[in-house]
Design an enzyme around this catalytic site. Structure first.
Site, PDB file in Angstrom:
ATOM      1  CG  ASP A 186     -36.421 -20.317   6.071  1.00  0.00           C
ATOM      2  OD1 ASP A 186     -37.005 -19.580   5.888  1.00  0.00           O
ATOM      3  OD2 ASP A 186     -36.866 -21.758   6.265  1.00  0.00           O
ATOM      4  CE  LYS A 213     -39.202 -16.481   5.239  1.00  0.00           C
ATOM      5  NZ  LYS A 213     -40.252 -17.497   5.291  1.00  0.00           N
TER       6      LYS A 213
END
Length: 300
Positions: A186, A213
């Site tokens: 992330d 994502k």
């Protein structure tokens, strides 16, 4: 849908695998469930559903997932760890409990990065989750040359928590791959910004999942590195960043509706040493309302 269906869940989607999603309540049976990717979200979905099933459920997947939920279930007597990737869910009601949620390291990472790219700066973040699946970015910062100190405090439902201190210093480019990529996935768009402040090349591989994502985060990472004043190359499963201060180019970026890209762009202003304009910066509110004000308060 497929892992839940193994338990007997009645779920349908379109032929293309998209919404609308139709779920019909049905009794569930414990089963052995294999999740094809290292996804904490999918493993958690299986575990929560399995709490209501008849009989125990075993869930397995490739390594690299984050195990907050599974640690909590063990602490509550509703699960046990069988191996590094195998977890057994013991069905039953979730007992009532009180909890003070620790800080999110994926959000704190933007403050850590802001300190790391400015030699001589320092930030202390107390009460942050130190789950091993969440500390990859700190390992990356330390490998690049930033000062990183972790001080553990009391765990929360079996999950480690502590205080993190990051100090800025001269940074060097590194290669990030394999398990370290997974544990900092992330934060990789933010790493592209940090890499622009380092000496030498930084290369990220094994990050193909970033393509899927909230935005194509490999492409976004390249744009973020360029925004911060580096040369960057988009690769199939990652990117390469080479710092250069010869030409900054336009200080404009479209966040593409992605909260992490918007927040990383704000940190890029520190590396750039000049203002940036971010279209769609409001996306940052998805994970941290008021992030802009907090970041501004750090350097004002």
């Amino acid at each position: 849908v497929e892992p839940l269906a193994v338990l007997g869940a009645d779920i349908s989607v379109t032929d293309a695998g998209t919404a609308p999603i139709n779920v019909t309540g049905t009794p569930l049976e414990g089963a052995e469930v294999s999740v094809p990717m290292a996804s904490a979200q999918v493993r958690t979905a299986v575990a929560l559903a399995a709490l209501t099933a008849r009989g125990a459920t075993t869930v397995d997947s490739p390594p690299g997932f984050r195990d907050h939920t599974e640690r909590w279930l063990v602490h509550l007597g509703l699960g046990r760890v069988e191996s590094a990737t195998t977890f057994v869910v013991i069905p039953g009601p979730v007992p009532p409990f009180e909890i003070t949620l620790p800080g999110d390291p994926s959000s704190a990472a933007f403050l850590w990065a802001a300190a790391a790219v400015l030699p001589g700066s320092r930030i202390v973040t107390p009460n942050v989750s130190l789950n091993p699946g969440r500390t990859g970015f700190l390992e990356v910062l330390e490998a690049m040359g930033a000062g990183v100190t972790l001080e553990g405090t009391d765990p929360v439902l079996g999950d480690p928590v502590g205080t993190v201190t990051v100090e800025g210093d001269t940074l060097n480019g590194i290669d990030v791959s394999g398990d370290l990529t997974v544990r900092s996935l992330d934060e990789l768009p933010l790493l592209a910004v940090v890499a622009a402040a380092a000496e030498g090349r930084t290369t990220v591989t094994d990050a193909g999942e970033l393509r899927f994502k909230e935005s194509d985060r490999i492409s976004s990472s390249v744009e973020l590195a360029r925004l911060a004043g580096a040369e960057a190359v988009d690769q199939t499963d990652g990117f390469t960043v080479v710092p250069t201060r010869s030409s900054l180019g336009a200080g404009l970026l479209d966040a593409a509706g992605d909260h992490r890209v918007a927040m990383a762009a704000a940190v890029a202003a520190l590396v750039r040493g000049a203002p940036v304009s971010v279209a769609g910066f409001g996306a940052a509110d998805v994970s941290w309302p008021g992030f802009g004000e907090v970041l501004e308060g750090m350097w004002s």
